[in-house]
Design an enzyme around this catalytic site. Structure first.
Site, short mmCIF file in Angstrom:
data_model
loop_
_atom_site.label_atom_id
_atom_site.label_comp_id
_atom_site.label_asym_id
_atom_site.label_seq_id
_atom_site.Cartn_x
_atom_site.Cartn_y
_atom_site.Cartn_z
N HIS A 183 -13.32 6.27 -5.23
CA HIS A 183 -14.17 5.37 -6.03
C HIS A 183 -15.62 5.46 -5.57
O HIS A 183 -15.90 5.50 -4.38
CB HIS A 183 -13.68 3.92 -5.89
CG HIS A 183 -12.46 3.65 -6.70
ND1 HIS A 183 -12.10 2.41 -7.15
CD2 HIS A 183 -11.50 4.49 -7.16
CE1 HIS A 183 -10.99 2.48 -7.85
NE2 HIS A 183 -10.59 3.73 -7.86
N TYR A 228 -14.47 -7.44 -8.92
CA TYR A 228 -14.48 -8.69 -8.14
C TYR A 228 -15.13 -9.74 -9.04
O TYR A 228 -16.32 -9.66 -9.33
CB TYR A 228 -15.32 -8.53 -6.87
CG TYR A 228 -14.67 -7.67 -5.79
CD1 TYR A 228 -14.69 -6.28 -5.86
CD2 TYR A 228 -14.06 -8.27 -4.69
CE1 TYR A 228 -14.10 -5.51 -4.86
CE2 TYR A 228 -13.47 -7.51 -3.69
CZ TYR A 228 -13.49 -6.12 -3.78
OH TYR A 228 -12.90 -5.37 -2.80
N PRO A 246 -9.52 -11.27 3.11
CA PRO A 246 -9.41 -9.93 2.54
C PRO A 246 -10.51 -9.52 1.55
O PRO A 246 -10.54 -8.37 1.11
CB PRO A 246 -8.05 -9.97 1.84
CG PRO A 246 -7.78 -11.40 1.57
CD PRO A 246 -8.44 -12.17 2.66
N LYS A 268 -11.49 -5.33 4.71
CA LYS A 268 -11.78 -4.77 6.03
C LYS A 268 -10.62 -4.76 7.02
O LYS A 268 -10.67 -4.07 8.03
CB LYS A 268 -12.94 -5.56 6.69
CG LYS A 268 -14.27 -5.36 6.02
CD LYS A 268 -14.80 -3.97 6.25
CE LYS A 268 -15.86 -3.59 5.25
NZ LYS A 268 -15.76 -2.26 4.70
N TYR A 278 -19.52 -2.41 2.57
CA TYR A 278 -18.25 -2.18 1.88
C TYR A 278 -17.69 -0.79 2.20
O TYR A 278 -16.50 -0.64 2.46
CB TYR A 278 -18.45 -2.35 0.37
CG TYR A 278 -17.17 -2.42 -0.42
CD1 TYR A 278 -16.47 -3.62 -0.54
CD2 TYR A 278 -16.63 -1.29 -1.02
CE1 TYR A 278 -15.29 -3.70 -1.26
CE2 TYR A 278 -15.45 -1.35 -1.74
CZ TYR A 278 -14.79 -2.55 -1.86
OH TYR A 278 -13.61 -2.63 -2.57
P1 FAD Z 1 0.31 -5.46 11.19
O1 FAD Z 1 0.27 -4.62 9.97
O2 FAD Z 1 0.52 -6.92 11.05
O3 FAD Z 1 1.46 -4.86 12.12
C1 FAD Z 1 1.97 -5.53 13.24
C2 FAD Z 1 3.41 -5.10 13.44
O4 FAD Z 1 3.91 -5.71 14.63
C3 FAD Z 1 4.32 -5.57 12.31
O5 FAD Z 1 5.05 -4.46 11.81
C4 FAD Z 1 5.19 -6.62 12.95
O6 FAD Z 1 6.49 -6.66 12.37
C5 FAD Z 1 5.22 -6.15 14.40
N1 FAD Z 1 5.53 -7.19 15.38
C6 FAD Z 1 5.09 -8.47 15.42
N2 FAD Z 1 5.57 -9.11 16.49
C7 FAD Z 1 6.34 -8.21 17.15
C8 FAD Z 1 7.11 -8.29 18.33
N3 FAD Z 1 7.20 -9.41 19.05
N4 FAD Z 1 7.79 -7.19 18.72
C9 FAD Z 1 7.73 -6.04 18.01
N5 FAD Z 1 7.01 -5.92 16.88
C10 FAD Z 1 6.32 -6.99 16.46
N6 FAD Z 1 -6.21 -6.37 4.21
C11 FAD Z 1 -6.97 -5.89 3.25
O7 FAD Z 1 -7.95 -5.19 3.58
N7 FAD Z 1 -6.67 -6.13 1.93
C12 FAD Z 1 -5.56 -6.87 1.56
O8 FAD Z 1 -5.28 -7.07 0.39
C13 FAD Z 1 -4.73 -7.40 2.54
N8 FAD Z 1 -3.62 -8.12 2.24
C14 FAD Z 1 -2.85 -8.64 3.25
C15 FAD Z 1 -1.70 -9.40 2.96
C16 FAD Z 1 -0.93 -9.96 4.00
C17 FAD Z 1 0.32 -10.78 3.66
C18 FAD Z 1 -1.31 -9.74 5.35
C19 FAD Z 1 -0.49 -10.37 6.49
C20 FAD Z 1 -2.43 -8.96 5.62
C21 FAD Z 1 -3.21 -8.40 4.59
N9 FAD Z 1 -4.34 -7.58 4.86
C22 FAD Z 1 -5.11 -7.12 3.88
C23 FAD Z 1 -4.72 -7.23 6.19
C24 FAD Z 1 -4.18 -5.87 6.60
O9 FAD Z 1 -2.97 -5.61 5.93
C25 FAD Z 1 -4.00 -5.95 8.10
O10 FAD Z 1 -5.30 -6.09 8.66
C26 FAD Z 1 -3.29 -4.73 8.71
O11 FAD Z 1 -1.93 -4.76 8.36
C27 FAD Z 1 -3.44 -4.76 10.22
O12 FAD Z 1 -2.62 -3.79 10.81
P2 FAD Z 1 -1.99 -4.02 12.23
O13 FAD Z 1 -1.23 -2.77 12.52
O14 FAD Z 1 -3.02 -4.50 13.18
O15 FAD Z 1 -1.01 -5.28 12.06
C1 DHB Z 2 -7.46 -4.44 -2.28
C2 DHB Z 2 -7.43 -5.50 -1.44
C3 DHB Z 2 -8.61 -6.10 -1.08
O1 DHB Z 2 -8.61 -7.15 -0.22
C4 DHB Z 2 -9.82 -5.65 -1.56
O2 DHB Z 2 -10.96 -6.28 -1.21
C5 DHB Z 2 -9.84 -4.57 -2.39
C6 DHB Z 2 -8.64 -3.95 -2.76
C7 DHB Z 2 -6.17 -3.81 -2.67
O3 DHB Z 2 -5.13 -4.29 -2.23
O4 DHB Z 2 -6.20 -2.84 -3.44
#
Ligand code: FAD
Ligand code: DHB
Length: 387
Positions: free
Chosen positions: A72, A196, A288, A292, A380
């Protein structure tokens, strides 16, 4: 069991760290409490900064991303019944963003493990970590065991057990009076670029996953129950929030998935104690709106993999000692940007008439001023590597 780096959590942070370490010849073991199918299906983010794409590609897991990812060059801000394009690439010297779902990154990273010796243990819950005599205690198949290691990477997300093992953390937190209802829908996107939208009814975001699948979000009250949102109510609310004066139409279709995510800003400082290093959501959360969260998780583990590489190669602790400060500079920039985008685009139920007029004026400014649009675009597409 013993390894060099014990990694708690198989989200994007833990999986990419393990992958980057293996490319440097460093052994790691990933312990994940959920099963593989759950981790691969959990719907979350989808917008990748160019720096994130570059690292996935450069480390050999970009093949499907190159085929299926959607590049994009701009986005649309929509308010007052009209769209205003922010030409991201034009304002940032040609940088782009890519739509490719977090679920797909997770699948690619799991698939990239060698068939034999790929050390990811699913359904293995980390119970506690010892940052000083580095080791991880975990439960698998009902048995409690210990993994000895040189270093622990706490990649276990916001609700994990690693962050509480850092003593004397400074916690910074802000809750927002809204949440996002996110849907995945079996319908071709009604737009080529993300929209947005601010409206008096609240925020809405039109994103996509492929030429056939749409991803949309609606601002809702954090106490809202997803059961109160049957499909027709969701589509009708989306239509109202995206409505324009020129008759733009939103295509609807079967909703494949829906869930509500609360919004918060959160930072734990420092991100290190002794031999324990926190990365990703374990250390920080952004609302979100700026897309980021995933990108920050990935930039943390890039810094950590490089620091661990230097330490194993030459014994230098310089990069490891700088780890927390290096990551936190970028984290705080993203916190500010995400907070700014969130307050710019959401309808705050506590807002008075003065606050409302300020918000409209700010939206008009970002849409009309090249300087303001450039600030949005620069943040962004991703903070400069020097940040
Ligand atoms: P996570 O993806 O949370 O991974 C952590 C892992 O650790 C998980 O698999 C969990 O099961 C595991 N875990 C937890 N505790 C334990 C334990 N005690 N022992 C073993 N394993 C464990 N970001 C965006 O930019 N746009 C979005 O639209 C967006 N939507 C989101 C929706 C939701 C519901 C959530 C929760 C987050 C969203 N985010 C979004 C944020 C983005 O997805 C996260 O920042 C990203 O997943 C971070 O990655 P991570 O690996 O740090 O953590
Ligand atoms: C998506 C999620 C976001 O939080 C955003 O700012 C843009 C795109 C997505 O899930 O595609």
């Amino acid at each position: 069991m013993r390894t060099q780096v014990a990694i708690a959590g198989a989200g994007p942070a833990g999986l990419l760290l393990s992958h980057l370490l293996r490319l440097r010849g460093i052994d790691s073991v990933v312990l994940e409490s959920r099963d593989r199918a759950y981790v691969e299906r959990r719907q979350r983010a989808g917008m990748l900064e160019q720096g994130t794409v570059d690292v996935l590609r450069g480390s050999g897991v970009g093949e499907r991303l190159d085929r299926e990812g959607l590049t994009h060059h701009g986005l649309e801000l929509r308010f007052g019944g009209a769209g205003h394009r922010i030409p991201l690439s034009e304002l940032t010297g040609g940088r782009t963003v890519t739509i490719y779902a977090q679920t797909e990154i997770v699948k690619d990273l799991i698939a990239a493990r060698p068939a034999a010796g790929g050390e990811i243990h699913f359904e293995t819950e980390v119970l506690s970590v010892d940052p000083s005599a580095p080791s991880v205690t975990y439960r698998r198949d009902g048995r409690v065991e210990t993994l000895e290691c040189d270093v622990i990477a706490g990649c276990d997300g916001f609700h994990g057990v690693c962050r509480p093992a850092v003593p004397d953390t400074r916690l910074h937190e802000r809750e927002f009076p809204f949440a996002w209802l996110g849907i995945l829908a079996d319908v071709p996107p009604s737009t080529d670029e993300l929209i947005y939208a601010y409206s008096e009814r609240g925020f809405a975001l039109h994103s996509l996953r492929s030429p056939k699948i749409s991803r949309l979000y609606l601002q809702v009250d954090p106490a809202e129950d997803v059961a109160a949102w049957p499909d027709e109510r969701i589509w009708s609310e989306l239509r109202a929030r995206f409505a324009t004066d020129d008759g733009w139409e939103l295509r609807d279709g079967p909703i494949l998935e829906k869930s509500i995510t609360p919004m918060r800003s959160f930072v734990a400082e420092p991100m290190r104690h002794d031999r324990l290093f926190l990365a990703g959501d374990a250390a920080h959360i952004v609302p979100p709106t700026g897309a980021k969260g995933l990108n920050l998780a990935i930039s943390d583990v890039i810094v950590l993999a490089e620091a661990l590489g230097a330490w194993y190669d030459s014994g230098t602790t310089e990069l490891l000692d700088a780890y927390s400060d290096t990551c936190l500079r970028r984290v705080w920039r993203a916190e500010h940007f995400s907070y700014w985008m969130t307050t710019l685009l959401h309808k705050d139920p506590r807002q008075d008439a003065f606050g409302h007029r300020l918000q409209l004026s700010h939206l008009e400014y970002v849409a009309a001023s090249k300087a303001a649009a450039t600030t949005l675009a620069e943040n962004y597409v991703g903070a400069a590597p020097t940040l």
